[in-house]
Design a protein around this motif. Structure first.
Motif: not given
Ligand SMILES: *Cc1c(COP(=O)(O)O)cnc(C)c1O
Length: 233
Positions: A62-87
């Motif tokens: 997700g972060i890789r894509k968010i950075e590559a698309l940072s010129d656009l005004y997008l809203e990102w939702h996290f929808i996967g299983r979230l590990q505590t160390n990635k919070v």
């Protein structure tokens, strides 16, 4: 028109029809394009066709894509299983977290959002059905998690999310969607800000029309928009 534009327009049409069938305003449903295993190029095409909200299952991808698309005004939702160390990284990059399903995760989200000094919008993921593999808090523990989470300073509990079991027939999923909506109504009665407790994230490519009829405010659509994924995630 490219494939993604055509798919998007077909989905929007189906969303409108579903809304019309149950007397809802089409603007009350947010379409989230699910981008797991989808290239930046395709996401860009969807954005060019007018889509603003996207959902990712994996923090790094997700972060890789968010950075590559940072010129656009997008809203990102996290929808996967979230590990505590990635919070820490997840709260920096994603506007919404759909998958809060345990107290330890709530505490970590609250701490990391507090460090950033901004509140994070979360949905509680509920485990519906008896499949072992899917995440989510068990229904009989949902109220306790809700009470704890809504008392946390940096969490904004906005609603519920679920990934019900898969059925070939979308009608077979309807009771699960209805059940989630009933949980939302129940929790809203004890919410400190009921006017904010409004979101139902439910429905995917093959059953979003049913989810809308049952009150979905966010639908998460991957395959119908971007085509089949190469690997199953
Ligand atoms: C992959 C995924 C989706 C999208 O599924 P499709 O059937 O491709 O629309 C929705 N929600 C979650 C949580 C997912 O992991």
């Amino acid at each position: 028109m490219n494939d993604i534009e055509a798919n998007l327009s077909a989905i929007l049409h189906q969303m409108e029809q579903a809304c019309r069938r149950c007397g809802r305003d089409p603007h009350s449903v947010r379409l989230i394009g699910v981008t797991k295993q989808v290239s930046v190029e395709k996401i860009r095409q969807a954005a060019a066709a007018g889509l603003r909200c996207f959902g990712e299952n994996y923090v790094q991808e997700g972060i890789r894509k968010i950075e590559a698309l940072s010129d656009l005004y997008l809203e990102w939702h996290f929808i996967g299983r979230l590990q505590t160390n990635k919070v820490k990284h997840a709260v920096q990059r994603f506007s919404w977290i759909h998958t809060l399903d345990r107290l330890s995760l709530a505490r970590e989200l609250n701490k990391r959002a507090g460090n950033l000094g901004h509140r994070v919008s979360v949905l509680l993921q509920v485990h519906l059905g008896d499949e072992e593999t899917k995440g989510g808090v068990a229904p009989d523990e949902l109220e306790a998690l809700f009470d704890e989470a809504q008392a946390m300073e940096w969490l904004e509990v906005r609603g519920l999310m679920a990934v019900p079991p898969y059925f070939e027939d979308p009608e077979a999923v309807r009771p699960f969607f209805r059940n989630l909506r009933q949980w939302l109504e129940r929790l809203r009665l004890k919410a400190s800000h009921p006017e904010r407790m409004t979101e139902l994230s439910m429905g995917m490519s093959h059953d979003f029309h049913v989810a809308i009829e049952e009150g979905a405010t966010m639908i998460r659509v991957g395959t119908a928009l971007f085509g089949p994924r190469t690997n199953r995630a």
